[in-house]
Design a protein around this motif. Structure first.
Motif, PDB file in Angstrom:
ATOM      1  N   LEU A 286       0.844  -1.195   0.000  1.00  0.00           N
ATOM      2  CA  LEU A 286       0.000   0.000   0.000  1.00  0.00           C
ATOM      3  C   LEU A 286       0.876   1.240   0.000  1.00  0.00           C
ATOM      4  N   THR A 287       0.616   2.169  -0.921  1.00  0.00           N
ATOM      5  CA  THR A 287       1.240   3.490  -0.839  1.00  0.00           C
ATOM      6  C   THR A 287       0.154   4.488  -0.455  1.00  0.00           C
ATOM      7  N   THR A 288       0.465   5.360   0.479  1.00  0.00           N
ATOM      8  CA  THR A 288      -0.549   6.304   0.945  1.00  0.00           C
ATOM      9  C   THR A 288       0.091   7.526   1.583  1.00  0.00           C
ATOM     10  N   HIS A 289      -0.666   8.635   1.555  1.00  0.00           N
ATOM     11  CA  HIS A 289      -0.301   9.853   2.277  1.00  0.00           C
ATOM     12  C   HIS A 289      -1.150  10.017   3.531  1.00  0.00           C
ATOM     13  N   ASN A 290      -2.013   9.038   3.802  1.00  0.00           N
ATOM     14  CA  ASN A 290      -2.983   9.177   4.878  1.00  0.00           C
ATOM     15  C   ASN A 290      -2.364   8.783   6.220  1.00  0.00           C
ATOM     16  N   ARG A 291      -2.053   9.802   7.018  1.00  0.00           N
ATOM     17  CA  ARG A 291      -1.393   9.579   8.311  1.00  0.00           C
ATOM     18  C   ARG A 291      -2.233   8.692   9.235  1.00  0.00           C
ATOM     19  N   GLU A 292      -3.558   8.951   9.292  1.00  0.00           N
ATOM     20  CA  GLU A 292      -4.427   8.198  10.201  1.00  0.00           C
ATOM     21  C   GLU A 292      -4.431   6.711   9.854  1.00  0.00           C
ATOM     22  N   ILE A 293      -4.513   6.404   8.569  1.00  0.00           N
ATOM     23  CA  ILE A 293      -4.516   5.008   8.141  1.00  0.00           C
ATOM     24  C   ILE A 293      -3.209   4.325   8.537  1.00  0.00           C
ATOM     25  N   VAL A 294      -2.084   4.972   8.265  1.00  0.00           N
ATOM     26  CA  VAL A 294      -0.778   4.381   8.575  1.00  0.00           C
ATOM     27  C   VAL A 294      -0.645   4.121  10.074  1.00  0.00           C
ATOM     28  N   ASN A 295      -0.999   5.117  10.876  1.00  0.00           N
ATOM     29  CA  ASN A 295      -0.813   4.998  12.327  1.00  0.00           C
ATOM     30  C   ASN A 295      -1.782   4.014  12.968  1.00  0.00           C
ATOM     31  N   THR A 296      -2.961   3.853  12.376  1.00  0.00           N
ATOM     32  CA  THR A 296      -3.958   2.934  12.936  1.00  0.00           C
ATOM     33  C   THR A 296      -3.639   1.484  12.597  1.00  0.00           C
ATOM     34  N   LEU A 297      -3.139   1.232  11.388  1.00  0.00           N
ATOM     35  CA  LEU A 297      -2.920  -0.143  10.936  1.00  0.00           C
ATOM     36  C   LEU A 297      -1.811  -0.850  11.704  1.00  0.00           C
ATOM     37  N   LYS A 298      -0.786  -0.102  12.109  1.00  0.00           N
ATOM     38  CA  LYS A 298       0.344  -0.705  12.839  1.00  0.00           C
ATOM     39  C   LYS A 298       0.967  -1.863  12.053  1.00  0.00           C
ATOM     40  N   LYS A 299       1.168  -1.622  10.771  1.00  0.00           N
ATOM     41  CA  LYS A 299       1.842  -2.580   9.893  1.00  0.00           C
ATOM     42  C   LYS A 299       3.279  -2.115   9.647  1.00  0.00           C
ATOM     43  N   ARG A 300       4.007  -2.886   8.866  1.00  0.00           N
ATOM     44  CA  ARG A 300       5.365  -2.488   8.483  1.00  0.00           C
ATOM     45  C   ARG A 300       5.286  -1.235   7.611  1.00  0.00           C
ATOM     46  N   VAL A 301       6.084  -0.238   7.935  1.00  0.00           N
ATOM     47  CA  VAL A 301       6.085   1.024   7.203  1.00  0.00           C
ATOM     48  C   VAL A 301       7.500   1.315   6.703  1.00  0.00           C
ATOM     49  N   ILE A 302       7.619   1.530   5.392  1.00  0.00           N
ATOM     50  CA  ILE A 302       8.893   1.892   4.774  1.00  0.00           C
ATOM     51  C   ILE A 302       8.771   3.327   4.271  1.00  0.00           C
ATOM     52  N   THR A 303       9.624   4.193   4.760  1.00  0.00           N
ATOM     53  CA  THR A 303       9.567   5.613   4.433  1.00  0.00           C
ATOM     54  C   THR A 303      10.646   5.970   3.417  1.00  0.00           C
ATOM     55  N   LEU A 304      10.216   6.621   2.333  1.00  0.00           N
ATOM     56  CA  LEU A 304      11.129   7.053   1.277  1.00  0.00           C
ATOM     57  C   LEU A 304      11.283   8.564   1.299  1.00  0.00           C
ATOM     58  N   ARG A 305      12.516   9.018   1.016  1.00  0.00           N
ATOM     59  CA  ARG A 305      12.767  10.448   0.845  1.00  0.00           C
ATOM     60  C   ARG A 305      13.867  10.623  -0.199  1.00  0.00           C
ATOM     61  N   ASN A 306      13.551  11.387  -1.238  1.00  0.00           N
ATOM     62  CA  ASN A 306      14.526  11.659  -2.308  1.00  0.00           C
ATOM     63  C   ASN A 306      15.144  10.385  -2.871  1.00  0.00           C
ATOM     64  N   GLY A 307      14.284   9.366  -3.054  1.00  0.00           N
ATOM     65  CA  GLY A 307      14.738   8.141  -3.685  1.00  0.00           C
ATOM     66  C   GLY A 307      15.462   7.164  -2.788  1.00  0.00           C
ATOM     67  N   LYS A 308      15.555   7.486  -1.498  1.00  0.00           N
ATOM     68  CA  LYS A 308      16.241   6.610  -0.548  1.00  0.00           C
ATOM     69  C   LYS A 308      15.282   6.119   0.525  1.00  0.00           C
ATOM     70  N   ILE A 309      15.521   4.918   1.029  1.00  0.00           N
ATOM     71  CA  ILE A 309      14.782   4.439   2.192  1.00  0.00           C
ATOM     72  C   ILE A 309      15.437   5.037   3.432  1.00  0.00           C
ATOM     73  N   ILE A 310      14.681   5.858   4.162  1.00  0.00           N
ATOM     74  CA  ILE A 310      15.248   6.479   5.357  1.00  0.00           C
ATOM     75  C   ILE A 310      14.772   5.797   6.639  1.00  0.00           C
ATOM     76  N   LYS A 311      13.738   4.933   6.506  1.00  0.00           N
ATOM     77  CA  LYS A 311      13.233   4.243   7.689  1.00  0.00           C
ATOM     78  C   LYS A 311      12.460   3.003   7.252  1.00  0.00           C
ATOM     79  N   ASP A 312      12.653   1.905   7.978  1.00  0.00           N
ATOM     80  CA  ASP A 312      11.923   0.662   7.726  1.00  0.00           C
ATOM     81  C   ASP A 312      11.543   0.098   9.090  1.00  0.00           C
TER      82      ASP A 312
END
Length: 228
Positions: A193-219
């Motif tokens: 799932l790709t999303t900009h929805n903060r509430e959905i991401v924080n509620t699901l408590k699933k694995r989250v991979i954060t991208l910035r400028n083409g790099k993975i900055i958090k997994d």
């Protein structure tokens, strides 16, 4: 299931690195959320997985298939194993709900007997059997997205990519779509799932991979939406 090793993607026109030395492993049956601001590389990453784009460098293996060795004639068969759902539904306006889903099977040469069996099953799964004779313009946004998901699942893919599937929906319909994706995942399908929805991401408590400028900055195994 999905393995990217040292993957970089540079688009010829801009010369900018859309993805920069990405390393990620997604296991079978995982539910993974990719987040990032516009231009972070989320869409490029999904296009690499579906083989719409080739990496500039690096290795991609999906379902045991090394993309570097994949012949062009085999790409359509690969894509049947990867369902994709978009923000703007992409339904065919002159075809009914039933015909929209059946068409995805027809173009793949699936028999009429199988189509008559599989389409009602998938419509039941998304809870829209009663809408089978309706045209897209007669449906709500949430219903259209459910049909788009049904169409993506009709080939019984091992992977479902949902690219901003709730972006055009109100909160109630957005959560109904998320609940459906969770149901699909419970059946054993790997969901990205790709999303900009903060509430959905924080509620699901699933694995989250954060991208910035083409790099993975958090997994994060149990992640949160941390972008500013």
């Amino acid at each position: 299931m999905i393995y990217l090793e040292n993957v970089t993607k540079i688009y010829d026109k801009s010369k900018k690195k859309a993805l920069d030395n990405i390393n990620v492993h997604i296991k079978p049956k995982e539910f993974v959320i990719f987040v990032g601001l516009s231009g972070a590389g989320k869409s490029t990453l999904t296009k690499l997985v579906t083989r719409e784009e080739d990496p500039t460098s690096g290795k991609i293996i999906v379902g045991g298939i090394d993309y570097a060795k994949l012949k062009k004639r085999d790409i359509p068969y690969l894509r049947r194993k990867i369902g994709v759902v978009f923000q703007d539904f992409k339904l065919l306006p002159k075809k009914t709900v039933y015909e929209n889903i059946a068409y995805a099977l027809e173009v793949a040469g699936i028999s009429s007997k199988t189509i008559r069996s599989r389409v009602p099953q998938i419509l039941k799964m998304v809870g829209l059997e009663s809408k089978k004779d309706d045209f897209p313009k007669m449906l709500s946004g949430g219903e259209m997205q459910r049909i788009a998901i049904a169409r993506a699942l009709v080939h019984e893919p091992k992977i479902l990519i949902a690219d901003e599937p709730t972006g055009n929906l109100d909160p109630k319909n957005a959560w109904e779509i998320i609940d459906l994706l969770l149901k699909v995942n419970d059946f054993g399908t790997t969901v990205i799932l790709t999303t900009h929805n903060r509430e959905i991401v924080n509620t699901l408590k699933k694995r989250v991979i954060t991208l910035r400028n083409g790099k993975i900055i958090k997994d994060q195994e149990v992640g949160r939406y941390t972008l500013q």
